[in-house]
Design an enzyme around this catalytic site. Structure first.
Site, mmCIF file in Angstrom:
data_model
loop_
_atom_site.group_PDB
_atom_site.id
_atom_site.type_symbol
_atom_site.label_atom_id
_atom_site.label_comp_id
_atom_site.label_asym_id
_atom_site.label_seq_id
_atom_site.Cartn_x
_atom_site.Cartn_y
_atom_site.Cartn_z
ATOM 1 N N GLY A 38 41.520 30.172 43.752
ATOM 2 C CA GLY A 38 41.332 31.722 43.321
ATOM 3 C C GLY A 38 41.821 31.866 41.838
ATOM 4 O O GLY A 38 42.026 30.920 41.025
ATOM 5 N N ASP A 96 43.350 24.819 49.541
ATOM 6 C CA ASP A 96 42.493 25.987 49.785
ATOM 7 C C ASP A 96 42.288 26.491 51.225
ATOM 8 O O ASP A 96 42.771 25.548 52.206
ATOM 9 C CB ASP A 96 41.294 25.882 49.081
ATOM 10 C CG ASP A 96 40.570 24.789 49.322
ATOM 11 O OD1 ASP A 96 40.683 24.297 50.553
ATOM 12 O OD2 ASP A 96 39.748 23.778 48.665
ATOM 13 N N ALA A 109 44.614 35.473 49.106
ATOM 14 C CA ALA A 109 44.375 36.875 49.726
ATOM 15 C C ALA A 109 43.325 37.206 50.000
ATOM 16 O O ALA A 109 42.234 36.723 49.541
ATOM 17 C CB ALA A 109 45.240 37.967 48.562
ATOM 18 N N TYR A 150 52.258 37.575 45.332
ATOM 19 C CA TYR A 150 51.646 38.414 44.618
ATOM 20 C C TYR A 150 51.274 39.648 45.357
ATOM 21 O O TYR A 150 50.726 39.692 46.202
ATOM 22 C CB TYR A 150 50.462 37.860 43.970
ATOM 23 C CG TYR A 150 50.732 36.567 43.090
ATOM 24 C CD1 TYR A 150 51.172 36.810 41.660
ATOM 25 C CD2 TYR A 150 50.615 35.269 43.697
ATOM 26 C CE1 TYR A 150 51.644 35.808 41.116
ATOM 27 C CE2 TYR A 150 51.217 34.288 42.881
ATOM 28 C CZ TYR A 150 51.805 34.303 41.686
ATOM 29 O OH TYR A 150 52.007 33.174 40.947
ATOM 30 N N TYR A 198 42.778 47.349 52.011
ATOM 31 C CA TYR A 198 43.368 46.271 51.186
ATOM 32 C C TYR A 198 44.740 46.656 50.667
ATOM 33 O O TYR A 198 45.824 45.697 50.774
ATOM 34 C CB TYR A 198 42.432 45.932 49.977
ATOM 35 C CG TYR A 198 42.948 45.123 48.896
ATOM 36 C CD1 TYR A 198 43.139 43.628 49.018
ATOM 37 C CD2 TYR A 198 43.492 45.560 47.574
ATOM 38 C CE1 TYR A 198 43.683 42.917 47.820
ATOM 39 C CE2 TYR A 198 44.062 44.748 46.636
ATOM 40 C CZ TYR A 198 44.086 43.469 46.628
ATOM 41 O OH TYR A 198 44.865 42.557 45.955
ATOM 42 N N LYS A 249 48.248 44.591 51.901
ATOM 43 C CA LYS A 249 48.979 43.937 51.101
ATOM 44 C C LYS A 249 50.388 44.496 50.970
ATOM 45 O O LYS A 249 51.441 43.925 50.895
ATOM 46 C CB LYS A 249 48.495 44.115 49.448
ATOM 47 C CG LYS A 249 47.054 43.420 49.257
ATOM 48 C CD LYS A 249 47.292 41.847 49.078
ATOM 49 C CE LYS A 249 48.216 41.513 48.085
ATOM 50 N NZ LYS A 249 48.269 39.987 48.007
ATOM 51 N N TRP A 297 44.378 44.546 37.772
ATOM 52 C CA TRP A 297 43.219 44.237 36.880
ATOM 53 C C TRP A 297 43.393 42.803 36.719
ATOM 54 O O TRP A 297 43.163 42.439 35.256
ATOM 55 C CB TRP A 297 43.168 45.278 35.880
ATOM 56 C CG TRP A 297 42.796 46.431 36.313
ATOM 57 C CD1 TRP A 297 43.285 47.537 37.206
ATOM 58 C CD2 TRP A 297 42.461 47.940 35.184
ATOM 59 N NE1 TRP A 297 42.964 48.695 37.187
ATOM 60 C CE2 TRP A 297 42.632 48.929 36.045
ATOM 61 C CE3 TRP A 297 42.013 47.746 33.835
ATOM 62 C CZ2 TRP A 297 42.095 50.178 35.332
ATOM 63 C CZ3 TRP A 297 41.474 48.979 33.397
ATOM 64 C CH2 TRP A 297 41.667 50.100 34.122
HETATM 65 P P1 NDP Z 1 40.933 35.367 44.201
HETATM 66 O O1 NDP Z 1 40.227 36.602 44.887
HETATM 67 O O2 NDP Z 1 40.649 34.944 42.911
HETATM 68 O O3 NDP Z 1 41.477 34.359 45.221
HETATM 69 C C1 NDP Z 1 41.919 34.789 46.331
HETATM 70 C C2 NDP Z 1 42.257 33.334 47.029
HETATM 71 O O4 NDP Z 1 42.276 33.475 48.328
HETATM 72 C C3 NDP Z 1 40.919 32.268 46.899
HETATM 73 O O5 NDP Z 1 41.148 31.142 46.534
HETATM 74 C C4 NDP Z 1 40.590 32.360 48.653
HETATM 75 O O6 NDP Z 1 40.140 30.894 48.922
HETATM 76 C C5 NDP Z 1 41.986 32.699 49.281
HETATM 77 N N1 NDP Z 1 41.771 33.015 50.712
HETATM 78 C C6 NDP Z 1 40.868 33.922 51.078
HETATM 79 N N2 NDP Z 1 40.963 34.211 52.514
HETATM 80 C C7 NDP Z 1 41.604 33.119 52.763
HETATM 81 C C8 NDP Z 1 42.131 32.523 53.964
HETATM 82 N N3 NDP Z 1 41.748 33.164 55.079
HETATM 83 N N4 NDP Z 1 42.707 31.462 53.969
HETATM 84 C C9 NDP Z 1 43.321 30.833 52.874
HETATM 85 N N5 NDP Z 1 42.999 31.347 51.760
HETATM 86 C C10 NDP Z 1 42.170 32.352 51.572
HETATM 87 O O7 NDP Z 1 42.398 36.409 43.962
HETATM 88 P P2 NDP Z 1 43.306 36.590 42.663
HETATM 89 O O8 NDP Z 1 43.651 34.996 42.275
HETATM 90 O O9 NDP Z 1 42.562 37.396 41.692
HETATM 91 O O10 NDP Z 1 44.419 37.394 43.301
HETATM 92 C C11 NDP Z 1 45.776 36.564 43.608
HETATM 93 C C12 NDP Z 1 46.978 37.558 43.873
HETATM 94 O O11 NDP Z 1 47.096 38.706 43.194
HETATM 95 C C13 NDP Z 1 46.374 38.113 45.390
HETATM 96 O O12 NDP Z 1 47.604 38.274 46.106
HETATM 97 C C14 NDP Z 1 46.007 39.540 45.161
HETATM 98 O O13 NDP Z 1 46.353 40.502 46.028
HETATM 99 C C15 NDP Z 1 46.751 39.859 43.772
HETATM 100 N N6 NDP Z 1 46.094 40.762 42.840
HETATM 101 C C16 NDP Z 1 44.695 40.519 42.544
HETATM 102 C C17 NDP Z 1 44.172 41.376 41.467
HETATM 103 C C18 NDP Z 1 42.980 41.519 41.070
HETATM 104 O O14 NDP Z 1 42.332 42.229 40.273
HETATM 105 N N7 NDP Z 1 42.128 40.256 41.359
HETATM 106 C C19 NDP Z 1 44.896 42.982 41.301
HETATM 107 C C20 NDP Z 1 46.334 42.807 41.654
HETATM 108 C C21 NDP Z 1 46.868 41.923 42.386
HETATM 109 P P3 NDP Z 1 38.950 30.701 49.473
HETATM 110 O O15 NDP Z 1 37.956 30.839 48.199
HETATM 111 O O16 NDP Z 1 39.202 28.892 49.643
HETATM 112 O O17 NDP Z 1 38.635 31.183 50.687
#
Ligand code: NDP
Length: 299
Positions: A10, A30, A63, A102, A128, A132, A153
């Site tokens: 992610g 992952d 997430a 997070y 969502y 969370k 963001w």
């Molecule tokens: P991303 O969407 O970039 O990455 C999420 C990761 O979660 C992916 O690598 C995905 O892996 C993994 N994931 C999803 N489903 C599963 C599953 N069933 N089992 C294992 N892994 C899973 O998220 P961010 O890096 O942007 O977010 C990081 C944190 O920050 C999260 O907790 C998010 O809630 C929080 N956050 C994000 C914001 C944003 O704007 N993006 C804003 C505020 C908070 P795979 O691809 O392998 O499925």
């Protein structure tokens, strides 16, 4: 020291692979299959992974972040965002590990114009946000040692993001409409990963810092002003921008309805994080400029 990282691909997870590396041996997973289970749909597999790795620190960057899709995929969103973090907290407690997690501005209802503090009442508007929040509460109530970083963001240089989309659209279209009544701080995954590594080191020395912290870049903007900033930078860099001056139109969120409602006010007060960990969070513009420079130089 062993660090078990979930969600390694992610935005934040990718940067964590870099920032955590100097702290110890990082086992980064992952959702795909491998030696260890990193798929949050398989809760028993996740528990086994924690027991086999026996980490000092668990970092959960995984997430279910597809905010609109979550409205109709409640069960999976809840499993990934609430049940899996709850399980990680139980396992962390049992093995004495720290859990780093997070959270999101979406736990708030987005009302008002003040910056949200950690102690403010939550009121998520979407599946969502609700799932969370359920994850946050489970961790806090578990009795494990934890750091929760609530952010907003998030963008990263790797993969797609709002700034890249604006940059592309501004080169393709004569006019662009962008939402002007949602406010927050664009926060780089790189910054979050660096803050995480810094805070982990302090937490290992001072366990009393255990808690929930708002973590976002300094300052505030709207999506409209964020887009204007990106386009102006591109123009100054000599990129051929099609959107004329004045053809970037501010619109209310109500003109662009989406399945999941977004909070209007995502301002996060980061005072607690900065004072507890002796950190200075940079202005949101500095991380965005850095990312834009990298994108443009790579072209
Ligand atoms: P991303 O969407 O970039 O990455 C999420 C990761 O979660 C992916 O690598 C995905 O892996 C993994 N994931 C999803 N489903 C599963 C599953 N069933 N089992 C294992 N892994 C899973 O998220 P961010 O890096 O942007 O977010 C990081 C944190 O920050 C999260 O907790 C998010 O809630 C929080 N956050 C994000 C914001 C944003 O704007 N993006 C804003 C505020 C908070 P795979 O691809 O392998 O499925």
């Amino acid at each position: 020291m062993k660090i078990l990282l979930f969600g390694r691909n992610g935005q934040v997870g990718w940067e964590l692979q870099r920032s955590l590396a100097p702290l110890g041996e990082v086992v980064a997973l992952d959702s795909g299959s491998g030696e260890f289970c990193g798929n949050f749909s398989n809760l028993e597999g996740i528990a086994q992974t924690v027991r086999r790795v026996a980490p000092t620190i668990i970092v959960n960057a995984a997430a279910y972040t597809a905010v609109d899709k979550a409205e109709n995929d409640i069960e999976l969103a809840r499993t990934v965002n609430a049940l899996a973090p709850a399980l990680l907290a139980q396992e962390a407690k049992q093995c004495g590990a720290w859990l780093i997690h997070y959270s999101t501005d979406y736990v708030f209802d987005g009302s008002g114009t003040d910056s949200w503090q950690e102690t403010d009442a939550t009121g998520p508007l979407s599946v969502y946000g609700k799932t969370k929040l359920e994850g946050d509460v489970a961790i806090i109530e578990s009795g494990c040692k934890y750091l929760i970083f609530r952010t907003s963001w998030v963008y990263a240089a790797r993969g797609g993001n709002f700034a890249k989309t604006m940059l592309r659209l501004a080169q393709e279209r004569d006019q662009l409409n962008v939402i002007n009544d949602q406010f927050g701080a664009p926060t780089g995954a790189e910054l979050l990963a660096d803050v995480t590594a810094h805070c982990i080191q302090q937490a290992l020395r001072q366990p009393e810092v255990c808690g929930l912290y708002h973590a976002a870049a300094d300052g505030v903007t709207s999506w409209y002003d964020y887009a204007a900033f990106v386009i102006e930078f591109a123009r100054q860099t000599g990129i051929d921008i099609k959107v004329g001056q004045g053809a970037l139109k501010p619109i209310p969120a109500s003109a662009y309805p989406l399945p999941a409602p977004r909070p209007g006010n995502s301002r996060l007060d980061t005072h607690k994080l900065q004072t507890t960990f002796n950190l200075t969070l940079p202005k949101w513009q500095s991380g965005v400029l850095r990312m834009l420079t990298e994108i443009i130089e790579r072209k």
